[in-house]
Design a protein around this motif. Structure first.
Motif, PDB file in Angstrom:
ATOM      1  N   GLY A  25       1.058  -1.342  -0.136  1.00  0.00           N
ATOM      2  CA  GLY A  25       0.737   0.214   0.181  1.00  0.00           C
ATOM      3  C   GLY A  25       1.038   0.764   0.332  1.00  0.00           C
ATOM      4  O   GLY A  25       1.998   1.241  -0.306  1.00  0.00           O
ATOM      5  N   TRP A  26      -0.041   2.142   0.273  1.00  0.00           N
ATOM      6  CA  TRP A  26       0.956   3.373   0.190  1.00  0.00           C
ATOM      7  C   TRP A  26       0.022   4.714   1.013  1.00  0.00           C
ATOM      8  O   TRP A  26       0.840   5.919   0.863  1.00  0.00           O
ATOM      9  N   VAL A  27      -1.061   4.417   1.748  1.00  0.00           N
ATOM     10  CA  VAL A  27      -1.821   5.318   2.056  1.00  0.00           C
ATOM     11  C   VAL A  27      -1.312   4.835   3.993  1.00  0.00           C
ATOM     12  O   VAL A  27      -2.089   3.816   4.402  1.00  0.00           O
ATOM     13  N   PHE A  28      -0.702   5.403   4.560  1.00  0.00           N
ATOM     14  CA  PHE A  28      -0.771   5.058   5.407  1.00  0.00           C
ATOM     15  C   PHE A  28      -0.167   6.657   6.784  1.00  0.00           C
ATOM     16  O   PHE A  28       1.386   7.149   5.992  1.00  0.00           O
ATOM     17  N   GLU A  29      -0.670   6.657   7.312  1.00  0.00           N
ATOM     18  CA  GLU A  29      -0.380   7.718   8.535  1.00  0.00           C
ATOM     19  C   GLU A  29       0.639   8.083   9.231  1.00  0.00           C
ATOM     20  O   GLU A  29       1.375   9.542   8.475  1.00  0.00           O
ATOM     21  N   LEU A  33      10.235  -8.547  -4.265  1.00  0.00           N
ATOM     22  CA  LEU A  33      10.615  -8.888  -2.626  1.00  0.00           C
ATOM     23  C   LEU A  33       9.807  -7.418  -1.721  1.00  0.00           C
ATOM     24  O   LEU A  33       9.867  -6.546  -2.256  1.00  0.00           O
ATOM     25  N   TYR A  34       8.679  -7.909  -1.279  1.00  0.00           N
ATOM     26  CA  TYR A  34       7.645  -6.182  -0.083  1.00  0.00           C
ATOM     27  C   TYR A  34       7.987  -7.037   1.366  1.00  0.00           C
ATOM     28  O   TYR A  34       8.028  -7.683   2.047  1.00  0.00           O
ATOM     29  N   VAL A  35       8.614  -5.672   1.350  1.00  0.00           N
ATOM     30  CA  VAL A  35       8.547  -5.065   3.312  1.00  0.00           C
ATOM     31  C   VAL A  35       7.166  -4.645   3.447  1.00  0.00           C
ATOM     32  O   VAL A  35       6.426  -4.343   3.286  1.00  0.00           O
ATOM     33  N   ILE A  36       6.657  -5.971   4.928  1.00  0.00           N
ATOM     34  CA  ILE A  36       5.384  -6.110   4.705  1.00  0.00           C
ATOM     35  C   ILE A  36       4.920  -6.717   6.479  1.00  0.00           C
ATOM     36  O   ILE A  36       5.721  -6.846   7.444  1.00  0.00           O
ATOM     37  N   SER A  37       3.642  -5.562   7.143  1.00  0.00           N
ATOM     38  CA  SER A  37       3.894  -5.884   8.033  1.00  0.00           C
ATOM     39  C   SER A  37       4.418  -5.791   9.099  1.00  0.00           C
ATOM     40  O   SER A  37       5.444  -4.700   9.076  1.00  0.00           O
ATOM     41  N   GLY A  38       5.095  -6.426  10.227  1.00  0.00           N
ATOM     42  CA  GLY A  38       6.225  -5.872  11.145  1.00  0.00           C
ATOM     43  C   GLY A  38       6.185  -4.692  11.273  1.00  0.00           C
ATOM     44  O   GLY A  38       4.556  -4.139  12.676  1.00  0.00           O
ATOM     45  N   ALA A  39       6.921  -3.664  11.861  1.00  0.00           N
ATOM     46  CA  ALA A  39       6.890  -2.199  12.525  1.00  0.00           C
ATOM     47  C   ALA A  39       6.459  -1.563  10.992  1.00  0.00           C
ATOM     48  O   ALA A  39       7.570  -0.978   9.809  1.00  0.00           O
ATOM     49  N   LYS A  40       4.656  -1.006  10.447  1.00  0.00           N
ATOM     50  CA  LYS A  40       5.348  -0.831   9.368  1.00  0.00           C
ATOM     51  C   LYS A  40       5.575   0.114   8.815  1.00  0.00           C
ATOM     52  O   LYS A  40       5.761   0.951   7.688  1.00  0.00           O
ATOM     53  N   ALA A  41       5.599   1.181  10.231  1.00  0.00           N
ATOM     54  CA  ALA A  41       6.615   2.778   9.467  1.00  0.00           C
ATOM     55  C   ALA A  41       7.798   2.652   9.522  1.00  0.00           C
ATOM     56  O   ALA A  41       8.266   3.326   8.743  1.00  0.00           O
ATOM     57  N   ARG A  42       8.444   1.610   9.497  1.00  0.00           N
ATOM     58  CA  ARG A  42       9.739   1.462   9.046  1.00  0.00           C
ATOM     59  C   ARG A  42       9.997   1.104   7.334  1.00  0.00           C
ATOM     60  O   ARG A  42      10.970   1.276   7.173  1.00  0.00           O
ATOM     61  N   ASN A  43       9.129   0.366   7.124  1.00  0.00           N
ATOM     62  CA  ASN A  43       8.980  -0.045   5.936  1.00  0.00           C
ATOM     63  C   ASN A  43       9.440  -0.229   4.925  1.00  0.00           C
ATOM     64  O   ASN A  43      10.806  -0.018   3.950  1.00  0.00           O
ATOM     65  N   PRO A  44       8.708   1.617   4.641  1.00  0.00           N
ATOM     66  CA  PRO A  44       9.474   2.300   2.947  1.00  0.00           C
ATOM     67  C   PRO A  44      11.174   2.695   3.209  1.00  0.00           C
ATOM     68  O   PRO A  44      11.460   2.542   2.301  1.00  0.00           O
ATOM     69  N   LEU A  45      11.116   2.879   4.317  1.00  0.00           N
ATOM     70  CA  LEU A  45      12.264   3.062   4.760  1.00  0.00           C
ATOM     71  C   LEU A  45      13.520   1.818   4.998  1.00  0.00           C
ATOM     72  O   LEU A  45      14.752   1.633   3.776  1.00  0.00           O
ATOM     73  N   ALA A  46      13.032   0.117   4.991  1.00  0.00           N
ATOM     74  CA  ALA A  46      13.586  -0.974   4.979  1.00  0.00           C
ATOM     75  C   ALA A  46      13.745  -0.994   3.443  1.00  0.00           C
ATOM     76  O   ALA A  46      14.833  -1.670   3.095  1.00  0.00           O
ATOM     77  N   ALA A  47      12.395  -0.901   2.913  1.00  0.00           N
ATOM     78  CA  ALA A  47      12.696  -1.431   1.314  1.00  0.00           C
ATOM     79  C   ALA A  47      13.455  -0.300   0.047  1.00  0.00           C
ATOM     80  O   ALA A  47      14.620  -1.452  -0.637  1.00  0.00           O
ATOM     81  N   MET A  48      13.565   0.939   0.276  1.00  0.00           N
ATOM     82  CA  MET A  48      14.687   1.397  -0.439  1.00  0.00           C
ATOM     83  C   MET A  48      15.899   1.135   0.416  1.00  0.00           C
ATOM     84  O   MET A  48      16.844   1.498  -0.722  1.00  0.00           O
ATOM     85  N   ALA A  49      16.499   0.865   1.508  1.00  0.00           N
ATOM     86  CA  ALA A  49      17.788   0.239   2.097  1.00  0.00           C
ATOM     87  C   ALA A  49      17.766  -0.928   1.129  1.00  0.00           C
ATOM     88  O   ALA A  49      19.149  -0.953   0.237  1.00  0.00           O
ATOM     89  N   ILE A  50      17.418  -2.043   1.263  1.00  0.00           N
ATOM     90  CA  ILE A  50      17.368  -2.667   0.561  1.00  0.00           C
ATOM     91  C   ILE A  50      18.038  -2.621  -1.238  1.00  0.00           C
ATOM     92  O   ILE A  50      18.721  -2.710  -1.797  1.00  0.00           O
ATOM     93  N   ALA A  51      16.961  -2.032  -1.716  1.00  0.00           N
ATOM     94  CA  ALA A  51      17.341  -1.312  -3.153  1.00  0.00           C
ATOM     95  C   ALA A  51      18.626  -0.700  -3.417  1.00  0.00           C
ATOM     96  O   ALA A  51      19.097  -0.866  -4.508  1.00  0.00           O
ATOM     97  N   ASP A  52      18.699   0.200  -2.319  1.00  0.00           N
ATOM     98  CA  ASP A  52      20.179   1.221  -2.595  1.00  0.00           C
ATOM     99  C   ASP A  52      21.001  -0.126  -2.916  1.00  0.00           C
ATOM    100  O   ASP A  52      22.254  -0.135  -3.217  1.00  0.00           O
ATOM    101  N   ARG A  53      21.087  -1.133  -1.640  1.00  0.00           N
ATOM    102  CA  ARG A  53      22.141  -1.887  -1.631  1.00  0.00           C
ATOM    103  C   ARG A  53      22.311  -3.296  -3.076  1.00  0.00           C
ATOM    104  O   ARG A  53      23.275  -3.843  -2.935  1.00  0.00           O
ATOM    105  N   LEU A  54      21.214  -3.270  -4.084  1.00  0.00           N
ATOM    106  CA  LEU A  54      20.801  -3.832  -4.832  1.00  0.00           C
ATOM    107  C   LEU A  54      21.893  -3.672  -6.329  1.00  0.00           C
ATOM    108  O   LEU A  54      21.279  -3.927  -7.308  1.00  0.00           O
ATOM    109  N   LYS A  55      22.188  -1.856  -6.080  1.00  0.00           N
ATOM    110  CA  LYS A  55      22.045  -0.611  -7.705  1.00  0.00           C
ATOM    111  C   LYS A  55      23.276  -1.545  -7.784  1.00  0.00           C
ATOM    112  O   LYS A  55      24.542  -1.402  -6.695  1.00  0.00           O
TER     113      LYS A  55
END
Length: 265
Positions: A12-16, A243-265
């Motif tokens: 998703g993308w809508v999360f306060e 690879l989807y970063v889902i659930s867990g500490a949801k507030a952190r998920n976008p930053l986690a996903a971007m950090a993983i993607a950065d490592r793959l560049k």
């Protein structure tokens, strides 16, 4: 050997809580999808699990995101939360007729998620898989099944999905049943271990590990620590790793996903 494309995203993308942390201060809600899709390469849509969207909505999502971006959609619960899966045909047809193909080339994978209590019935599950079409309105469809009961950890289940090129969702660091066999020309993994105490959701070591695992999946290998039922290697070349970063500490998920993607560049 050509490696598969690796797409790292979120649900998703809508999360306060993402406002002011992932989304810049002052960004209007109507521009959140535009922003999220500029930072990530894929998003899994959970709303389609609970109810139908309109064709205009899918078309709008298509137009608000950049070329190369991909949406994966949860299949409707009305198809998967039933005693007899062989009777899911009308629900599947209604979902596909709701306008999902308005996403065109941005339609990724349809994830059919099952309840943790749903047990494997070979004949009934085979009948369900046979209801999943390979295309609709001229758009190719890719399917994944997210099973959450240990009764699915059998060679019979792996055979069913492999014969139909349907992926098994890998619950990579969750409490759910883990099946890491590669049964389709793509891998679909969901990681759920983000921690509120970690600024980027995962420790540096864990982020490095997930990037490494994604790279191994892209080469058709099953990473160490990912359990399988039958085999460790893909039997055919892969096109994509999701690879989807889902659930867990949801507030952190976008930053986690971007950090993983950065490592793959």
């Amino acid at each position: 050997m050509v490696k598969a494309a690796i797409r790292v995203g979120i649900g998703g993308w809508v999360f306060e809580p993402w406002r002011g942390t992932f989304y810049p201060e002052g960004l209007t809600q109507k521009r959140e999808l535009e922003y999220a899709s500029s930072k990530l390469s894929t998003i899994e849509v959970n709303g389609t699990y609970y109810g139908s969207q309109k064709p205009e909505t899918f078309a709008k999502w298509h137009d608000e995101t950049p070329d190369g971006f991909v949406f994966s959609l949860k299949g409707p619960r009305f198809a998967t939360n039933r005693r007899v899966l062989a009777e899911a045909g009308p629900s599947i047809e209604k979902f596909l007729a709701s306008g999902v193909t308005e996403l065109k080339k941005k339609l990724g994978v349809i994830n059919w998620q099952f309840a943790p209590a749903k047990k494997f019935d070979q004949d009934d599950f085979a009948a369900f898989l046979d209801l999943l079409p390979k295309s609709h309105d001229g758009v190719a469809l890719r399917h994944a099944v997210e099973v959450r009961h240990d009764s699915f950890k059998t060679k019979e289940f792996i055979g069913l999905v492999k014969d139909r090129a349907v992926a098994v969702v890998t619950a990579a660091d969750a409490e759910y049943t883990q099946i890491g066999d590669v049964t389709a020309p793509f891998v679909y993994a969901r990681i759920m271990g983000t921690d509120e105490k970690e600024k980027l959701g995962y420790s540096k070591k864990a982020l490095d590990m997930w990037a490494t695992r994604a790279g191994e999946w892209a080469k058709g290998e099953t990473p160490a620590g990912i359990g399988t039922v039958v085999g460790k290697k893909a039997s055919r070349p892969l096109s994509d790793v999701f690879l989807y970063v889902i659930s867990g500490a949801k507030a952190r998920n976008p930053l986690a996903a971007m950090a993983i993607a950065d490592r793959l560049k």
